[in-house]
Design an enzyme around this catalytic site. Sequence first.
Site, mmCIF file in Angstrom:
data_model
loop_
_atom_site.group_PDB
_atom_site.id
_atom_site.type_symbol
_atom_site.label_atom_id
_atom_site.label_comp_id
_atom_site.label_asym_id
_atom_site.label_seq_id
_atom_site.Cartn_x
_atom_site.Cartn_y
_atom_site.Cartn_z
ATOM 1 C CE1 TYR A 1 -3.536 2.675 0.331
ATOM 2 C CE2 TYR A 1 -2.305 3.426 2.261
ATOM 3 C CZ TYR A 1 -3.296 3.628 1.313
ATOM 4 O OH TYR A 1 -4.040 4.793 1.310
ATOM 5 N N PRO B 1 -3.546 12.580 3.226
ATOM 6 C CG PRO B 1 -5.797 12.074 2.848
ATOM 7 C CD PRO B 1 -4.452 11.973 2.224
HETATM 8 N N1 LIG Z 1 -9.125 6.684 5.032
HETATM 9 C C1 LIG Z 1 -7.860 6.943 5.223
HETATM 10 O O1 LIG Z 1 -7.346 6.858 6.354
HETATM 11 C C2 LIG Z 1 -6.999 7.404 4.077
HETATM 12 C C3 LIG Z 1 -5.762 7.984 4.379
HETATM 13 C C4 LIG Z 1 -4.942 8.411 3.343
HETATM 14 C C5 LIG Z 1 -5.359 8.261 2.044
HETATM 15 N N2 LIG Z 1 -6.552 7.696 1.758
HETATM 16 C C6 LIG Z 1 -6.933 7.560 0.345
HETATM 17 O O2 LIG Z 1 -8.155 8.217 0.135
HETATM 18 C C7 LIG Z 1 -8.797 7.676 -1.013
HETATM 19 C C8 LIG Z 1 -10.266 7.433 -0.692
HETATM 20 O O3 LIG Z 1 -10.376 6.466 0.327
HETATM 21 P P1 LIG Z 1 -11.455 6.559 1.495
HETATM 22 O O4 LIG Z 1 -10.719 6.649 2.767
HETATM 23 O O5 LIG Z 1 -12.481 7.568 1.180
HETATM 24 O O6 LIG Z 1 -12.028 5.063 1.422
HETATM 25 P P2 LIG Z 1 -13.475 4.497 1.002
HETATM 26 O O7 LIG Z 1 -14.538 5.082 1.847
HETATM 27 O O8 LIG Z 1 -13.311 3.027 0.978
HETATM 28 O O9 LIG Z 1 -13.644 5.040 -0.492
HETATM 29 C C9 LIG Z 1 -12.933 4.502 -1.581
HETATM 30 C C10 LIG Z 1 -13.660 4.868 -2.876
HETATM 31 O O10 LIG Z 1 -12.880 4.366 -3.979
HETATM 32 C C11 LIG Z 1 -13.763 3.681 -4.856
HETATM 33 N N3 LIG Z 1 -13.051 2.639 -5.580
HETATM 34 C C12 LIG Z 1 -12.267 1.655 -5.066
HETATM 35 N N4 LIG Z 1 -11.823 0.873 -6.058
HETATM 36 C C13 LIG Z 1 -12.333 1.368 -7.217
HETATM 37 C C14 LIG Z 1 -12.243 0.991 -8.582
HETATM 38 N N5 LIG Z 1 -11.534 -0.074 -8.969
HETATM 39 N N6 LIG Z 1 -12.886 1.731 -9.505
HETATM 40 C C15 LIG Z 1 -13.615 2.794 -9.143
HETATM 41 N N7 LIG Z 1 -13.741 3.212 -7.876
HETATM 42 C C16 LIG Z 1 -13.105 2.503 -6.930
HETATM 43 C C17 LIG Z 1 -14.855 3.105 -3.943
HETATM 44 O O11 LIG Z 1 -16.056 2.921 -4.680
HETATM 45 P P3 LIG Z 1 -16.639 1.514 -5.164
HETATM 46 O O12 LIG Z 1 -16.289 0.493 -4.137
HETATM 47 O O13 LIG Z 1 -18.112 1.789 -5.279
HETATM 48 O O14 LIG Z 1 -16.003 1.290 -6.492
HETATM 49 C C18 LIG Z 1 -15.044 4.261 -2.964
HETATM 50 O O15 LIG Z 1 -15.919 5.197 -3.509
HETATM 51 C C19 LIG Z 1 -8.003 6.420 -1.375
HETATM 52 O O16 LIG Z 1 -7.155 6.711 -2.467
HETATM 53 C C20 LIG Z 1 -7.194 6.139 -0.135
HETATM 54 O O17 LIG Z 1 -5.993 5.458 -0.422
HETATM 55 C C21 LIG Z 1 -7.387 7.265 2.752
#
Ligand SMILES: NC(=O)c1ccc[n+]([C@@H]2O[C@H](COP(=O)([O-])OP(=O)(O)OC[C@H]3O[C@@H](n4cnc5c(N)ncnc54)[C@H](OP(=O)(O)O)[C@@H]3O)[C@@H](O)[C@H]2O)c1
Length: 261
Positions: free
Chosen positions: A157, A187
């Site tokens: 990751y 973030p």
């Molecule tokens: N939460 C944290 O602590 C954190 C920290 C740093 C960075 N991030 C980053 O923030 C971003 C968003 O994550 P989040 O925390 O909001 O998690 P989340 O609630 O799980 O949201 C992830 C989103 O990505 C979509 N997704 C995943 N695989 C996909 C695919 N193959 N095609 C199209 N859409 C896809 C999912 O939609 P579907 O499942 O409907 O496709 C969902 O809408 C990510 O890049 C993650 O690495 C998160």
Amino acid sequence: MNRVKGKTVLITGASSGIGLSCANIFASQGAKLVLLARREKRLEKVKKKLEEDYKVEVRIFQVDVCNREDVINWSEKLEKEGIEPDVLINNAGLASGLSKLHEGDFADWDRMIDTNLKGFLNISRVILPKMVEKNSGHVVNIGSIAGHMVYPAGNVYCATKFAVRALNEAMNIDLYGTNVKVSSIDPGAVETEFSRVRFKGDLKRAEKVYEGFTPLKAEDIADAVFYVVNTPEHVNIQDLVIMPTAQRNPYLLYREGQEQN
Ligand SMILES: NC(=O)c1ccc[n+]([C@@H]2O[C@H](COP(=O)([O-])OP(=O)(O)OC[C@H]3O[C@@H](n4cnc5c(N)ncnc54)[C@H](OP(=O)(O)O)[C@@H]3O)[C@@H](O)[C@H]2O)c1
């Protein structure tokens, strides 16, 4: 000052978490939205609510960013319909599993590399040419503090998020001489469906991630994305690192009631 009203904002991964919060804030400020995710029913609900609440135009597309052929077909459809995003928020991403490299699961690795890296590239490749042609636009990449420092068992990751950071820098270099802006928002711990996905639906384990401290909310990140996108033409915020106050690096996280390292 509102510089996003009437602009077209494309958000990948808009069915939950940070992407969904971004959709909310941009809709509330009068932007037109193009939303992508795999879960179509969720997107339908989001569209209905945003159109009702904010009277803005919301287009939704069920697209798996990993599927290059689908991404190309979808982008041709956009072009035919005359939809030209002014802003791309490259947000779709995930973590899958948490194990030491020598115990890692090949399928988990593929999922993360295909989504966070190849999916990111697929979308960027089809959307950027129009921005370059028009000599305007803004790409916001959702990176992570995992792209700045590796944490225990975070190996693949973290590698994908290091890659996103490299590509954010690469895009800035490749777009030198154009007015297309490129930013990364990185973030720390945000409470979304992220940990549920990482631990494959194990809610107890997912909840534990956020125990004993106040994590960031998806809205906190959406506020930052909005701030970055709403800057004047001559301002390009290239990288913004945001952590909860309790967190000072990817694994130095102060949890109340627990013995600290
Ligand atoms: N939460 C944290 O602590 C954190 C920290 C740093 C960075 N991030 C980053 O923030 C971003 C968003 O994550 P989040 O925390 O909001 O998690 P989340 O609630 O799980 O949201 C992830 C989103 O990505 C979509 N997704 C995943 N695989 C996909 C695919 N193959 N095609 C199209 N859409 C896809 C999912 O939609 P579907 O499942 O409907 O496709 C969902 O809408 C990510 O890049 C993650 O690495 C998160």
